[in-house]
Structure formats: structure tokens, C-alpha cells
Scaffold this motif. Sequence first.
Motif, PDB file in Angstrom:
ATOM      1  N   ASN A 331       5.313  58.510  77.043  1.00 39.22           N
ATOM      2  CA  ASN A 331       5.255  57.298  76.222  1.00 39.22           C
ATOM      3  C   ASN A 331       5.342  57.628  74.729  1.00 39.22           C
ATOM      4  N   ILE A 332       4.652  58.681  74.326  1.00 41.16           N
ATOM      5  CA  ILE A 332       4.707  59.112  72.927  1.00 41.16           C
ATOM      6  C   ILE A 332       6.138  59.517  72.565  1.00 41.16           C
ATOM      7  N   ALA A 333       6.759  60.305  73.439  1.00 44.67           N
ATOM      8  CA  ALA A 333       8.123  60.781  73.184  1.00 44.67           C
ATOM      9  C   ALA A 333       9.130  59.635  73.128  1.00 44.67           C
ATOM     10  N   LEU A 334       9.043  58.724  74.097  1.00 48.25           N
ATOM     11  CA  LEU A 334       9.985  57.608  74.147  1.00 48.25           C
ATOM     12  C   LEU A 334       9.818  56.677  72.946  1.00 48.25           C
ATOM     13  N   THR A 335       8.599  56.561  72.436  1.00 47.32           N
ATOM     14  CA  THR A 335       8.376  55.750  71.235  1.00 47.32           C
ATOM     15  C   THR A 335       9.151  56.317  70.045  1.00 47.32           C
ATOM     16  N   LEU A 336       9.113  57.624  69.898  1.00 49.34           N
ATOM     17  CA  LEU A 336       9.877  58.268  68.813  1.00 49.34           C
ATOM     18  C   LEU A 336      11.381  58.041  69.000  1.00 49.34           C
ATOM     19  N   ILE A 337      11.858  58.214  70.239  1.00 49.89           N
ATOM     20  CA  ILE A 337      13.298  58.074  70.494  1.00 49.89           C
ATOM     21  C   ILE A 337      13.766  56.649  70.260  1.00 49.89           C
ATOM     22  N   ILE A 338      12.976  55.669  70.701  1.00 52.38           N
ATOM     23  CA  ILE A 338      13.437  54.285  70.563  1.00 52.38           C
ATOM     24  C   ILE A 338      13.418  53.850  69.097  1.00 52.38           C
TER      25      ILE A 338
END
Length: 493
Positions: A331-338
Motif C-alpha cells: 500500500n505504501i509503495a502503490l501510493t508513491l507510484i499512483i
Amino acid sequence: MSNKQTNVGVVTAAVFVATFMSAIEGTIVSTAMPTIVGDLHGVALMNWVFSIFLLTSALATPIYGKLADTVGRKLVFLVGLFIFVLGSTLSGMSHSMETLIAWRALQGIGAGAIMPVSFTILADIYPVEKRARVMGLNGSAWGIAAVVAPLLGGFIVDQLSWHWIFFINIPIGIITMALIWFNLNESTQRKTFTMDWAGCLWLSVGLLALMLTFQLLGEGDLNMLWVVGGLVVTVVAFWLFLRREKRTDDPLIPLTLFRDRTFVIQNLIAALVSGFIMGFEVYLPTWTQGLLGLRASEAGFAITPSSLMWIVGSFIAGRLMVRRSPYQIINIALTLIIIGAVTMALIPATTPFWCFFVIAAICGTGFGITITTTTVTVQSHVATDEIGVATSFNTLSRTLGQTIMVSILGIIMNVQMAKGVASHSGATMGMMNKLINPQTAKSLPAKLLPELHGILYQGLHLIFIAGALLIVISFLVNFLDRKDTQRISDNQG
């Protein structure tokens, strides 16, 4: 595997060199391709020099994963390296485009062992809390290769000849094999097994049909008969593969792996995010060249922060694994990517070049966390004697995600550009092709440039909207794993 016997530092360095050698291959060949085409006179076959390498590499990956778990990582890695070096040697000796393509296929078969078995070896010699950092460093070879390859390829072609972009792999490969041979010691006993050749056949046919179908779609060849035929072959081959795996005593990919919800979800997220990574790395330079008018050498640096921050993301992942579950980390990683994906989808065509460094850095951090976490998670959710299969399946998932999404994004771009050209009198697809190259863009009529830039911007706009949707889907997939609160470091295979 015993750390007391294995020289961990030397083996890690050798694995990195092997990964870098495989990673640099695609980009360095791209740099030399104009010279190769001029020498071998095969422009119509040019794309197959790249495609065949990717195809055979993907087909070989699951087979190497199975062999790594049964006959040993060391032997499989050395065999893969030997085949890669042999393919490189014969590619360098090619005197026609057809023979070059044939030997590139052999080279790809060797390359299919390098990434999955590299990660499997690292999983054996490092505890999980250190593994993420080392895998991130090893994965950074791809980013370093993207920066170094154009410079190295240009130097080799100018000072020696294009043949040496392949011959250079010979001494490097031999040294790497020697380092692995003398410094990697396996204490695990090899298993007696029977290779599931029928499973290999049906899986290879299914993957080949799937990848070729999407490649045809991405090239704009919309002959529906070929597309439908390819999809039918894919479905039938995968059905036969699954039926075979259920019945055999020693399956190529044990179907029991897919009973683990986290294993399935992590591989699916790896495929989705890898698809976005491919679109990001292909279309960000297209933006900086086509809309900002930068040269290819300058435009390529737009994604450099992504490669550098990938390493940082891997180190962050290593720390998070001790404290948090895969669901929380992803979730942390996907937040950065989005954040990066939505920004790319909203920014105007005239956005300054420096802004892309910031976007690439944010996305790169997310990429590093995601890919490292998914790899380590799937390894930790299987038994020790299945780590090779699990790692190779993770690698295959990422390859398929890249192949399928780059084709879909290519279709989106082609359709949007065709629509834009049709609505602007005087504009042609030939002009759009020239616009993307700053050197040929100078020959375009100045009065049409604003319209052409607008058409390209709309296409890129849709590309990154599609990329943002891909990350939204990744969030939804990850949400299915919300009940698993176990930390990765507590669940080692």
C-alpha cells in the motif's frame, strides 16, 4: 546452503555482474542496431532480434526454476551462463540477419536462467531482513544498464565493430562462471526427479502463443484471424498444462502454490506494476523527445532518478519487512507510484524537464519497494525446496505483465494518434513518427507543429491515465490480502 562455505561477498558480486550482463544486452543491441542493419541488410527482420530474445528467455524461466530446486542452483546458473555466452559468441559471428536471430534465441534461453536463479541464490545466502537490500542492489543492474549501455554501445561500435557488443560477454561470462564455481558451495542434497516434459511443452506453447498474439497487437497488425487463433491456442495450451500438472507426480509448477492467497496476490501485483513500469520507461522518453524536443541521449536521463531511487526503495522495503505485513508495505509503495502516475496524467505538455526527475524519483522509490517486496514475499511463502519455482514464476509474471501492457499501451497510442491525424487536415502518421525524433522533427512544417504536438500529448495523456488505472487495480488486488497481518520476516520458507 551454508554461509560458512560460501564466499557471500564474491558470489553476490558475481551474481550482480551476471545480471548486469543480461540487463545491458537489450539496450546495447538497440544502440548498435542501425549499424547491424546496415551491415546485414535486414531492416524488415530488425524487431525479431529483440523479440526472439525476450520470447525464449520467458519460455526458459519456469524450466530453470524447477531445475534450480531439484539439481541445484549452482549447476543451473552455470549452465544458463554458458548458454548465454555461447549464444553471444555465435551472435557476434553472424553474417546474416537470419543467423543473428537464431543465435539471439539461444542467448535468450541462457538469459532465462540468470534473473530467477540469481534471486534464488541470494535468497539462500541472505536472511530475509538483508535479502531485500541485496536484491534491490542486484535489481539496480537494470537501471545502471539503461544509463551505461548507450554510451558503451556507441564506443564499441565506433572503436571496434558491432560484433564486439556480443564478444565482450565472453571474458566477462567466463570470469563470472569461475567465481561462482569456486565460491558458491551448496550443502543441500539433489533430488531425484523426472522432468515434466509434457508440462514444459504445453506451458511453452501457451506462453509463446500469448506473447506473439500481444506482440502482433502492439505492432498494429489487427488481423483478427491471427489474434483469435493465437488466443484459442493460448487457452487450449494452458488448459492442457493445468490438466497435466494436476496428474503428474512431479509438476513443473506445483499447483499447490496457488492455494496461498498472498502468493497469488503478490505475483499479480508484480505483473500489474511491471506493466506500468514498462509504459513509464517507454513513454516518458517519448514525452521528453517529442514534446520538449530533447535529444535521445538527454531524454533517456529523465528515467535515471527512477533507477537510482529503486535501490533506495529496496532498502526501505528491507526495513519495513521487519515491522509490517506485505499488504501494508505494498500500500505504501502503490501510493508513491499512483502519485507519479496521476501527476503524469494531469501535467501540461509544456512541463519543464526537471519536473520529470521528481516524478521519476517518486515512482522509482515505489517500484523498488514493490518489486523487492513481492519477490521476497513469494519466496517466504513457500518451502525451501520450492524457492526456485516460486522465484521463476514471479519473474515470469513480471515478464508477462510487461509484454501484455506494452502491447495494450501501444494500441492506445496508435488509435489515439490515428484519430488525431484524421481530425487535422495536412497531418499524417508519417509526420507523427518524425515528431518523436527531434532530428527529423526539424523537417516538419512549422505551422503544423502545434497540432502535431497536441495529438502526441493526447496520446501520452491517455497512456498515463491507463497507467494510473493499472495502479488502482493493484490497490484493489492488494485489498484482498488485508487480513494477512504476518510480517515477511516471520514467515520464511
